[in-house]
Write a protein that holds these residues in place. Structure first.
Motif, PDB file in Angstrom:
ATOM      1  N   LEU A  57      16.290  74.224 -29.946  1.00 24.52           N
ATOM      2  CA  LEU A  57      17.387  73.297 -30.234  1.00 24.52           C
ATOM      3  C   LEU A  57      17.679  73.236 -31.725  1.00 24.52           C
ATOM      4  N   GLY A  58      16.637  73.174 -32.531  1.00 24.42           N
ATOM      5  CA  GLY A  58      16.847  73.100 -33.972  1.00 24.42           C
ATOM      6  C   GLY A  58      17.519  74.344 -34.522  1.00 24.42           C
ATOM      7  N   LEU A  59      17.064  75.514 -34.088  1.00 28.71           N
ATOM      8  CA  LEU A  59      17.659  76.756 -34.564  1.00 28.71           C
ATOM      9  C   LEU A  59      19.099  76.886 -34.096  1.00 28.71           C
ATOM     10  N   LEU A 224      14.975  75.462 -17.738  1.00 30.64           N
ATOM     11  CA  LEU A 224      15.104  74.511 -18.850  1.00 30.64           C
ATOM     12  C   LEU A 224      16.145  75.010 -19.853  1.00 30.64           C
ATOM     13  N   LEU A 225      16.140  76.306 -20.100  1.00 27.19           N
ATOM     14  CA  LEU A 225      17.131  76.899 -20.994  1.00 27.19           C
ATOM     15  C   LEU A 225      18.537  76.769 -20.407  1.00 27.19           C
ATOM     16  N   VAL A 226      18.650  76.940 -19.102  1.00 22.89           N
ATOM     17  CA  VAL A 226      19.946  76.780 -18.430  1.00 22.89           C
ATOM     18  C   VAL A 226      20.440  75.340 -18.570  1.00 22.89           C
ATOM     19  N   ALA A 227      19.533  74.380 -18.394  1.00 19.56           N
ATOM     20  CA  ALA A 227      19.922  72.970 -18.518  1.00 19.56           C
ATOM     21  C   ALA A 227      20.446  72.673 -19.917  1.00 19.56           C
ATOM     22  N   ILE A 228      19.786  73.227 -20.924  1.00 19.13           N
ATOM     23  CA  ILE A 228      20.260  73.039 -22.303  1.00 19.13           C
ATOM     24  C   ILE A 228      21.635  73.665 -22.477  1.00 19.13           C
ATOM     25  N   ALA A 229      21.814  74.860 -21.904  1.00 19.13           N
ATOM     26  CA  ALA A 229      23.107  75.540 -22.022  1.00 19.13           C
ATOM     27  C   ALA A 229      24.218  74.734 -21.360  1.00 19.13           C
ATOM     28  N   LEU A 230      23.927  74.146 -20.202  1.00 15.84           N
ATOM     29  CA  LEU A 230      24.938  73.343 -19.521  1.00 15.84           C
ATOM     30  C   LEU A 230      25.316  72.119 -20.346  1.00 15.84           C
ATOM     31  N   ILE A 231      24.348  71.514 -21.009  1.00 12.02           N
ATOM     32  CA  ILE A 231      24.640  70.377 -21.882  1.00 12.02           C
ATOM     33  C   ILE A 231      25.522  70.818 -23.050  1.00 12.02           C
ATOM     34  N   VAL A 232      25.229  72.000 -23.602  1.00 12.13           N
ATOM     35  CA  VAL A 232      26.036  72.526 -24.706  1.00 12.13           C
ATOM     36  C   VAL A 232      27.470  72.773 -24.258  1.00 12.13           C
ATOM     37  N   VAL A 233      27.625  73.395 -23.082  1.00 15.90           N
ATOM     38  CA  VAL A 233      28.966  73.668 -22.559  1.00 15.90           C
ATOM     39  C   VAL A 233      29.720  72.359 -22.320  1.00 15.90           C
ATOM     40  N   ALA A 234      29.024  71.366 -21.763  1.00 15.28           N
ATOM     41  CA  ALA A 234      29.668  70.079 -21.514  1.00 15.28           C
ATOM     42  C   ALA A 234      30.073  69.403 -22.823  1.00 15.28           C
ATOM     43  N   GLY A 235      29.215  69.502 -23.852  1.00 18.38           N
ATOM     44  CA  GLY A 235      29.559  68.919 -25.142  1.00 18.38           C
ATOM     45  C   GLY A 235      30.755  69.600 -25.779  1.00 18.38           C
ATOM     46  N   GLU A 236      30.812  70.928 -25.666  1.00 21.07           N
ATOM     47  CA  GLU A 236      31.966  71.650 -26.210  1.00 21.07           C
ATOM     48  C   GLU A 236      33.234  71.262 -25.483  1.00 21.07           C
ATOM     49  N   ARG A 237      33.143  71.070 -24.173  1.00 14.79           N
ATOM     50  CA  ARG A 237      34.322  70.687 -23.393  1.00 14.79           C
ATOM     51  C   ARG A 237      34.781  69.279 -23.763  1.00 14.79           C
ATOM     52  N   ARG A 238      33.840  68.387 -24.000  1.00 18.57           N
ATOM     53  CA  ARG A 238      34.206  67.014 -24.347  1.00 18.57           C
ATOM     54  C   ARG A 238      34.905  66.957 -25.698  1.00 18.57           C
ATOM     55  N   SER A 239      34.495  67.829 -26.620  1.00 20.92           N
ATOM     56  CA  SER A 239      35.111  67.830 -27.946  1.00 20.92           C
ATOM     57  C   SER A 239      36.411  68.615 -27.975  1.00 20.92           C
ATOM     58  N   ARG A 240      36.714  69.326 -26.900  1.00 30.19           N
ATOM     59  CA  ARG A 240      37.888  70.181 -26.866  1.00 30.19           C
ATOM     60  C   ARG A 240      39.125  69.377 -26.527  1.00 30.19           C
ATOM     61  N   LYS A 241      40.174  69.626 -27.223  1.00 30.38           N
ATOM     62  CA  LYS A 241      41.471  69.051 -26.899  1.00 30.38           C
ATOM     63  C   LYS A 241      42.472  70.180 -26.865  1.00 30.38           C
ATOM     64  N   PHE A 242      43.439  70.046 -26.002  1.00 28.53           N
ATOM     65  CA  PHE A 242      44.442  71.093 -25.893  1.00 28.53           C
ATOM     66  C   PHE A 242      45.304  71.078 -27.151  1.00 28.53           C
ATOM     67  N   ALA A 243      45.374  72.225 -27.804  1.00 32.20           N
ATOM     68  CA  ALA A 243      46.083  72.312 -29.080  1.00 32.20           C
ATOM     69  C   ALA A 243      47.580  72.310 -28.865  1.00 32.20           C
ATOM     70  N   HIS A 349      25.167  83.595 -20.575  1.00 35.24           N
ATOM     71  CA  HIS A 349      24.930  83.984 -21.946  1.00 35.24           C
ATOM     72  C   HIS A 349      23.755  83.241 -22.567  1.00 35.24           C
ATOM     73  N   ALA A 350      23.310  82.161 -21.930  1.00 40.94           N
ATOM     74  CA  ALA A 350      22.156  81.421 -22.449  1.00 40.94           C
ATOM     75  C   ALA A 350      20.844  81.936 -21.879  1.00 40.94           C
ATOM     76  N   LEU A 351      20.902  82.899 -20.971  1.00 37.85           N
ATOM     77  CA  LEU A 351      19.702  83.432 -20.350  1.00 37.85           C
ATOM     78  C   LEU A 351      19.238  84.685 -21.072  1.00 37.85           C
ATOM     79  N   PRO A 352      17.932  84.838 -21.279  1.00 39.86           N
ATOM     80  CA  PRO A 352      17.433  86.085 -21.866  1.00 39.86           C
ATOM     81  C   PRO A 352      17.746  87.265 -20.956  1.00 39.86           C
ATOM     82  N   GLY A 353      17.912  88.419 -21.553  1.00 40.65           N
ATOM     83  CA  GLY A 353      18.223  89.609 -20.772  1.00 40.65           C
ATOM     84  C   GLY A 353      17.179  89.930 -19.729  1.00 40.65           C
TER      85      GLY A 353
END
Length: 506
Positions: A57-59, A224-243, A349-353
């Motif tokens: 998370l920090g990185l 656990l990594l997937v859960a973090i990724a879903l939170i990130v996607v949700a946060g990006e969507r919440r901050s998104r506004k249609f330009a 994209h949040a999952l290791p190869g």
């Protein structure tokens, strides 16, 4: 005004695409369920798992913030300031995309062998990821007129306040899409953090698979990594506004003093210098330090180049096809269904190869055993991994197309599908091209999934490079490393020439 309900055909296509992208999630759920609730709780409660999570998370937060700030600043310089040879500078800013993260860290370790830890990982990851923000934001700046900033200045706003009040809301979707890619890429990276000895969740997942081959424990960490990724996607969507729609009149770059220009250019070259010049310099130094240079096998090298280009093109085309319905749904409609579909499309994209590779091995053997170890499964793995690269950029492009244009086309007798294809899709085509090129670049550099899914006898530049570096044949690995950078640079060069990114010299 945006329709309340999405067309059925668009929802169906998006659901199919999201279902394909969620195959690794199904695999992880099956593996985790085999472990049981007790094992899951014990695994997540371990101190090392908490440390891995905090490190990840920090990185990710530090790299995303730095890439967003630097990438936006570089895009502003290249589109709003009159610089000599602007296309050359834009090309330089895209070059870090051609260097795999593990190759960048290797080049730095040759020069600074003791380099390790959080700061080193943050510095190199930021340099590699900054173009993910620079390129889409540069395209957005080119579509936004500077006239409104001038009007805001006449109303008493300073230059910074005028920028954030007028211009930033219009380029924010592109910046958010780029920042999302940076965050997901950082969360999923394994090569760079492992070489710099900074332990993240991906390091823990690989250790679980490699040391004890404990697939259940690795699946729990991956979830656990997937859960973090879903939170990130949700946060990006919440901050998104249609330009709002951009002005048809492009902003002309302003002339600045030579002193100010010289102060800005180091910002532009920082990412290429850290992410490209120094790693390649370290690689060249290692090559010349070798006592003997092994004879290059031209046939083997050309075969690897051909395989790399072939799978990259196939993956890019397939990823764009799957991304279009998801991106269109996310750009034009809101609601839980659209949010869920977009989230499923973004988690790969949040999952290791290695996780995606093993999940598709499991899927191929269980569902289509005839396709096991085929090019089709290999390309499918790339699509699952890098679909978010297309979704983010294509969504930003579709969002920038005013919906009223499609409505006008409908009044001229076109069907909804025809109006969407002839108007929206064509105007968003530059963003579609950017998404395809980003997928192609990522495919060329992907290593863990390629090692697991490639057919017998098929090699890429990444696998040839890996097979030599693991046995410390650095001199023999150098030609493949150089070829990988050159081949991956081709789509990076193309990115700098996509309409809406490159501008004419004025």
């Amino acid at each position: 005004m945006r329709p309340l309900r999405a067309p059925t055909w668009l929802v169906v296509c998006a659901v199919v695409a999201a279902s394909i992208a969620s195959i690794p999630l199904v695999y992880l759920a099956v593996r985790a369920s085999e472990a049981g609730i007790t094992t899951i709780a014990e695994t997540l409660g371990r101190g090392r798992v908490l440390q891995f999570t905090l490190n990840s998370l920090g990185l990710a937060a530090a790299v995303t913030l730095a890439s967003l700030v630097v990438g936006t600043a570089v895009a502003w310089v290249l589109t709003r300031v009159r610089v000599p040879f602007p296309r050359v500078w834009l090309l330089f800013s895209a070059l870090p995309l051609a260097v795999p993260s593990y190759l960048a860290s290797y080049g730095w370790l040759v020069v600074f062998p003791t380099m390790n830890g959080f700061f080193a990982a943050w510095l190199l990851m930021t340099a590699v990821c900054t173009p993910y923000v620079t390129l889409p934001v540069a395209a957005a700046f080119r579509a936004v007129s500077a006239d409104m900033e001038g009007i805001a200045r006449t109303l008493g706003h300073g230059p910074v306040r005028a920028f954030f009040a007028v211009t930033w809301p219009q380029v924010r979707p592109a910046a958010a899409a780029g920042a999302l890619l940076v965050c997901l890429y950082t969360l999923s990276d394994f090569g760079l953090v492992s070489m710099l000895r900074f332990q993240t969740l991906t390091w823990g997942i690989n250790a679980a698979y490699g040391a004890s081959f404990d697939r259940n424990q690795a699946a729990i960490l991956a979830l656990l990594l997937v859960a973090i990724a879903l939170i990130v996607v949700a946060g990006e969507r919440r901050s998104r506004k249609f330009a709002p729609a951009g002005s048809a009149r492009m902003a002309r770059p302003r002339v600045v003093s030579r002193t100010f220009l010289l102060a800005l250019l180091p910002l532009v070259v920082a990412s290429p210098l850290v992410g490209v010049a120094i790693p390649l310099g370290g690689l060249a130094a290692r090559l010349f330090q070798a006592e003997t240079l092994r004879e290059i096998d031209p046939t083997r090298l050309l075969t690897a180049v051909g395989s790399t280009l072939g799978v990259a093109v196939l993956a890019a085309v397939c990823a764009v096809v799957l991304a279009l319905p998801i991106a269109a749904l996310a750009a034009r409609y809101r609601g839980r269904l659209a949010m869920t579909i977009e989230s499923l499309g973004m988690i790969g994209h949040a999952l290791p190869g290695i996780v995606v590779g093993l999940s598709l091995v499991f899927f191929a053997l269980a569902v289509v055993p005839s396709l096991y170890q085929s090019v089709a499964v290999l390309v499918f793995g790339y699509v699952v991994l890098f679909l978010p690269k297309s979704i983010g950029t294509v969504r930003a492009g579709i969002s920038a197309v005013p919906p009223r244009l499609a409505s006008v086309a409908r009044t001229l007798g076109l069907s909804p599908w025809q109006a969407w294809w002839r108007v929206t899709a064509r105007l968003a085509m530059p963003s579609v091209g950017v998404g395809a090129l980003l997928v192609a670049i990522a495919t060329m550099k992907e290593l863990p999934a390629t090692l697991l899914l490639r057919p017998t006898g098929v090699t890429t530049l990444a696998t040839e490079l890996w097979s030599r570096t693991v046995i410390f044949e650095f001199g023999a690995a150098a030609p493949y490393a150089a070829a990988l950078v050159l081949v991956a640079a081709l789509p990076a060069v193309a990115l700098s020439g996509v309409r809406g990114l490159a501008r004419e010299e004025l």
